[in-house]
Design an enzyme around this catalytic site. Sequence first.
Site, PDB file in Angstrom:
ATOM      1  N   ASP A 173       5.835   9.041  -8.135  1.00  9.13           N
ATOM      2  CA  ASP A 173       4.428   8.713  -8.349  1.00  9.13           C
ATOM      3  C   ASP A 173       3.616   9.907  -7.866  1.00  9.13           C
ATOM      4  O   ASP A 173       4.102  10.723  -7.073  1.00  9.13           O
ATOM      5  CB  ASP A 173       4.034   7.446  -7.588  1.00  9.13           C
ATOM      6  CG  ASP A 173       2.826   6.747  -8.204  1.00  9.13           C
ATOM      7  OD1 ASP A 173       3.011   5.749  -8.917  1.00  9.13           O
ATOM      8  OD2 ASP A 173       1.691   7.226  -7.978  1.00  9.13           O
ATOM      9  N   ARG A 181     -14.507   3.819  -3.921  1.00 12.32           N
ATOM     10  CA  ARG A 181     -13.288   4.405  -3.361  1.00 12.32           C
ATOM     11  C   ARG A 181     -13.560   5.721  -2.628  1.00 12.32           C
ATOM     12  O   ARG A 181     -12.989   5.968  -1.572  1.00 12.32           O
ATOM     13  CB  ARG A 181     -12.258   4.608  -4.468  1.00 12.32           C
ATOM     14  CG  ARG A 181     -11.724   3.293  -5.032  1.00 12.32           C
ATOM     15  CD  ARG A 181     -10.631   3.532  -6.046  1.00 12.32           C
ATOM     16  NE  ARG A 181     -10.127   2.283  -6.612  1.00 12.32           N
ATOM     17  CZ  ARG A 181      -9.130   2.224  -7.484  1.00 12.32           C
ATOM     18  NH1 ARG A 181      -8.532   3.336  -7.888  1.00 12.32           N
ATOM     19  NH2 ARG A 181      -8.732   1.060  -7.955  1.00 12.32           N
TER      20      ARG A 181
END
Length: 288
Positions: A154, A53
Site C-alpha cells: 500500500d 483531514r
Amino acid sequence: MTSPVPKGQPSPLIQMAQRLTLSDAHFRRICQLIYQRAGIVLAEHKRDMVYNRLVRRLRDLGLDDFGRYLGMLEADPNTSEWQAFINSLTTNLTAFFREGHHFPILADHARKRTGEYRIWCAAASTGEEPYSIAITLADVLGQTPGRWKVFASDIDTEVLQKARKGIYRLDELKTLSPQQLQRYFMRGTGPHQGLVRVRQELANYIEFNVVNLLDKQYQVPGPFDAIFCRNVMIYFDKNTQQDILHRFVPLLKPQGLLFAGHSENFSNISREFWLRGQTVYGLSKDKI
C-alpha cells in the site's frame, strides 16, 4: 501550568480550526500535489474531506495557514511530511472477504497451479484483504512451507502498520466461518476482550511493504500467479490506469489472474487484458 479555558470559550484547537480557511487556490495546489505524488484525482466534492483531514496535520505542526503547509512540502521534496500528506488523503475502505465472489475463483485457480503460488495484493489497506487471500490459500493449499506466498503493499504507511499487527474487532470477522475463526485467529481476553489477532502461522505467509503504483518500476517479488488490485483504479485518471495495467503485464505468470473492484472495467482502457469472469481478467496474449 496552562491556564484553563474560560467558560463558554472554545479550546485553542477549535479556535484554530475556526479561523483556518481553505482557499480555491490552495485546494487546487493540494489536488495537483496528491496527483503528482500518488496519482489520486480529487474532485471538487472532496473539498470538505480534504479540509477535515489536512487541518489535523496543521494542528499537529502548529501551523495556522494552508499556504505555509503547502510551501513547507514544496520546499523539500524529501521531507517525511510528504508521507503524512499522502496518508491523510488516502481512502481506506475494506473488509474481510469483501466482494466474496472472487475467493472461490482464487481457490479454484490456486488448486490447479503447480509450484509456489504467489500473489500480490496491491492495495492492502489495513490488512483485511491480504488476510482474506491468505485464509483462502491456507484452506485450499494447506500451510506447508514454500507452497504459497502473499505480497501485500500500500502507499499508506499508517494502514500498513495496522495490517502488520493483524489485530481486529471480533465483529469485523462476521464473513468468516467458525472453523476459519478458530484456525487462523486468537481471541483476546481481559482488557482485549472483543479483539482477535491473526495467528503467526498465517501471518508468516504475508510480506507487507510500501509500494506506490505510480512508480515506473515496482519493487515486488514477481512474477505472480494472481494480482489483486481492487477498488484502487477508481481514484486514478484513464492515463494513469493504462500505465499501471501495462506495468502489471510482465508481473503476471502465463494464465495468471487480475482481480478488479466491482465498479472497475479494465476492458475499456487496456487491450492487454480480457474479461474472464465477473471483474476477473487474464492476459490477452494467453487467450490466443
